[in-house]
Design an enzyme around this catalytic site. Structure first.
Site, short mmCIF file in Angstrom:
data_model
loop_
_atom_site.label_atom_id
_atom_site.label_comp_id
_atom_site.label_asym_id
_atom_site.label_seq_id
_atom_site.Cartn_x
_atom_site.Cartn_y
_atom_site.Cartn_z
N GLU A 144 1.01 -1.26 0.11
CA GLU A 144 0.17 -0.10 0.06
C GLU A 144 0.73 1.19 0.12
OE1 GLU A 144 -3.22 0.20 -0.19
OE2 GLU A 144 -4.01 -1.90 0.20
N CYS A 191 -1.96 9.56 2.51
CA CYS A 191 -1.59 9.07 1.60
C CYS A 191 -2.31 9.28 0.50
CB CYS A 191 -1.44 7.53 1.47
SG CYS A 191 -2.84 6.61 2.08
P1 NAD Z 1 8.12 4.60 4.87
O1 NAD Z 1 8.11 3.79 3.72
O2 NAD Z 1 9.38 5.57 4.97
O3 NAD Z 1 8.43 3.81 6.13
C1 NAD Z 1 7.33 2.80 6.26
C2 NAD Z 1 7.67 1.41 7.18
O4 NAD Z 1 8.59 1.09 6.71
C3 NAD Z 1 7.93 2.08 8.49
O5 NAD Z 1 7.71 1.19 9.51
C4 NAD Z 1 9.49 2.07 8.85
O6 NAD Z 1 10.17 1.70 9.91
C5 NAD Z 1 9.90 0.90 7.38
N1 NAD Z 1 10.99 1.06 6.67
C6 NAD Z 1 11.55 2.57 6.32
N2 NAD Z 1 12.64 2.29 5.87
C7 NAD Z 1 13.11 1.01 5.38
C8 NAD Z 1 13.89 0.18 5.04
N3 NAD Z 1 14.95 0.85 4.42
N4 NAD Z 1 13.65 -1.05 5.00
C9 NAD Z 1 12.77 -1.87 5.59
N5 NAD Z 1 11.65 -1.07 6.25
C10 NAD Z 1 11.84 0.49 6.16
O7 NAD Z 1 6.91 5.66 4.84
P2 NAD Z 1 6.34 6.48 6.17
O8 NAD Z 1 7.27 7.67 5.94
O9 NAD Z 1 6.23 5.95 7.27
O10 NAD Z 1 5.01 6.86 5.27
C11 NAD Z 1 4.75 7.69 4.34
C12 NAD Z 1 4.61 7.03 2.95
O11 NAD Z 1 3.56 5.94 3.19
C13 NAD Z 1 3.78 8.21 1.99
O12 NAD Z 1 4.66 7.93 0.52
C14 NAD Z 1 2.51 7.67 1.88
O13 NAD Z 1 1.76 7.98 0.87
C15 NAD Z 1 2.38 6.41 2.23
N6 NAD Z 1 1.46 5.65 2.82
C16 NAD Z 1 0.44 4.94 2.09
C17 NAD Z 1 -0.82 4.32 2.50
C18 NAD Z 1 -1.62 3.49 1.57
O14 NAD Z 1 -2.53 3.13 2.26
N7 NAD Z 1 -1.32 3.50 0.31
C19 NAD Z 1 -1.27 4.94 3.85
C20 NAD Z 1 -0.33 5.50 4.51
C21 NAD Z 1 0.86 6.20 4.00
#
Ligand code: NAD
Length: 470
Positions: free
Chosen positions: A216, A250
């Site tokens: 997602e 998002c």
């Molecule tokens: P992110 O991708 O930075 O992090 C998400 C999760 O991944 C966190 O738990 C983090 O600890 C983990 N993570 C981060 N880097 C990682 C790595 N290198 N390896 C493994 N795990 C890792 O996202 P965010 O900043 O928490 O959220 C914002 C993003 O999420 C935006 O792009 C937003 O659009 C998206 N989002 C999508 C939805 C949806 O339902 N489609 C909902 C909310 C947010």
């Protein structure tokens, strides 16, 4: 609360793997009982703690916590309570004449041991929402929430250890390194919510074990305001959708494409309704949240500085306060295509607006980008709406509003390619954590049994007839 160290992840995983059949065999009533206990935890026991934690993490207004964190999970549980019994029944399917003598059905079986990695922007909703689907489908689950909302993660950890044993559901707090370690394990399914960049890392790690994934993701979700629309209404709804959670949603409108004839009325209406919603000074309004941390504040500040340096027009707002991680609701016109604002998902309370003169410009522009997670259309012209839907691709579309598509559990929620793979919510979320196992049972001698070797001319004729008639 349980403390985990790196080398216990494997032990935890193994304990869930050993427990998966016991959990998977639970009846729908037993599954509903677990979901009910989660509902009570959210609705009653831990509600205030979650509100306090989200306020500490990024000053999320209480009403937004109730509406966007707690309510959607409870609503999902209610929906599942109505439908789970039928979802778990074997679904009989028709048998073709060529397979006469057999019957077939689909058994919805759990995938097994699942990993859910969630983001910080709706930490409760996006951790417990998928958990509800996973439990309904009969899986064991390891949850890894974001390190950026630590107070909320702590309360969620307490909820999980209060309601579940570790070999059924466990929550592991920690930094990115924790995700990295967990992603090495051979899960049966990974449900990841976050950015497209990290989504690629997750999918790559999953490929080592051919683990199925739900991704997602995010991206830039456009809003189109057609010249045949109720502009005042559109502006009110866009302000609500864009500045809820301080723009860190998002499916928030990322940028607006507006017909050139509407520009000055748009700005006037935007100023008026912004003031009605958040007062003259939104920094004093307790209906407007903050940016989650300094890193994201600086990212957004950099987007604004870049827009100024490129002579974009900051038509509304533009003020920020570093100590407070505060960015004023801001509207920017004429941000050049190469600017940070137009190149990146904004994920904050800054709204770039581009004008257009013909709808073909709009379609070309949107189709030159990655497929968005959401595409919004404000128009009273049904033909125009259909034209836009038929000539674009997106995870979801909401017409004459925004965000609401997330709340209808009868609709699949998710993106397409860069904005996501797989769907969540309702039956679609349940299916994501389910293996649809095909079962065919042979009752009597079937037609196909006549075709066993040696292959004679008579059998060849039977095959010819089958191809021709069945
Ligand atoms: P992110 O991708 O930075 O992090 C998400 C999760 O991944 C966190 O738990 C983090 O600890 C983990 N993570 C981060 N880097 C990682 C790595 N290198 N390896 C493994 N795990 C890792 O996202 P965010 O900043 O928490 O959220 C914002 C993003 O999420 C935006 O792009 C937003 O659009 C998206 N989002 C999508 C939805 C949806 O339902 N489609 C909902 C909310 C947010």
């Amino acid at each position: 609360m349980t403390n985990y160290t790196d080398n216990t992840y494997l032990e935890l995983f193994k304990s869930q793997k050993a427990n998966q059949f016991k959990i998977g065999k639970m009846t729908y009533k037993q599954r509903l009982k677990k979901l009910k206990s989660l509902q009570i935890a959210l609705e009653k026991t831990y509600k205030q703690q979650l509100r306090d934690a989200l306020y500490k993490d990024f000053k999320k207004p209480q009403l937004e916590v109730d509406l966007t964190e707690i309510y959607p999970v409870i609503d999902e549980i209610r929906f599942i309570r109505k439908h789970l019994k039928s979802w778990l029944k074997n679904q009989k399917v028709d048998t073709p004449i060529s397979l006469l003598g057999s019957s077939s059905w689909i058994k919805n079986e759990p995938k097994g041991v699942c990993l859910i990695i969630s983001p910080w922007n709706f930490p409760v909703n996006l951790t417990f929402g998928p958990l509800v689907s996973a439990i309904a489908a009969g899986n064991t689950v390891i949850l890894k929430p974001s390190e950026m909302t630590p107070h909320t993660s702590k309360v969620m950890s307490n909820i999980v250890s209060h309601l579940f044993s570790n070999d059924e559901v466990a929550l592991i707090e920690g930094e990115v390194e924790v995700s990295t370690e967990l992603l090495k394990l051979p899960f049966n399914h990974i449900f990841f919510t976050g950015s497209p960049q990290v989504g690629k890392i997750v999918m790559k790690a999953a490929s080592a074990h051919l683990t199925s994934v739900t991704l997602e993701l995010g991206g830039k979700s456009p809003v189109i305001i057609d010249d045949n629309s109720n502009l005042d209404n559109a502006v009110k709804k866009i302000i609500f959708g864009k500045f809820l959670n301080a723009g860190q949603t998002c499916i928030a409108p990322d940028y607006v494409l507006i017909h050139e004839s509407l520009t000055s009325n748009f700005v006037a209406a935007f100023k008026k309704h912004l003031k009605d919603f958040y007062s003259e000074d939104p920094s004093q309004s307790n209906s407007f949240g903050r940016i989650v941390n300094q890193k994201h504040f600086k990212r957004l500040q950099n987007y604004l500085d870049d827009a100024r340096n490129r002579h974009a027009d900051i038509a509304i707002g533009g003020i920020s306060e570093e100590n407070e991680n505060y960015i004023e609701p801001t509207v920017v016109f004429d941000a050049p295509e190469e600017s940070e604002l137009m190149q990146n998902e904004i994920f904050g309370p800054i709204l770039p607006v581009k004008t257009y003169s013909s709808i073909s410009e709009v379609l070309d522009y949107i189709n030159s980008k990655e497929k968005p997670l959401a595409l919004y259309i404000f128009s009273n012209d049904n033909k125009r709406v259909t034209e836009i839907i038929n000539n674009t691709r997106a995870g979801s579309t909401c017409v004459n509003h925004n965000l609401l598509q997330f709340l209808n559990h009868n609709l699949p929620f998710g993106g397409s390619n860069n904005s996501g793979i797989g769907k969540s919510h309702g039956y679609f979320g349940f299916l994501e954590f389910t293996n649809q196992r095909s079962v065919l049972k042979q009752h009597t001698l079937g037609a196909v049994d006549l075709l066993k070797p040696p292959y004679t001319n008579f059998k060849q004729k039977l095959v010819d007839l089958t191809i021709k008639w069945f």
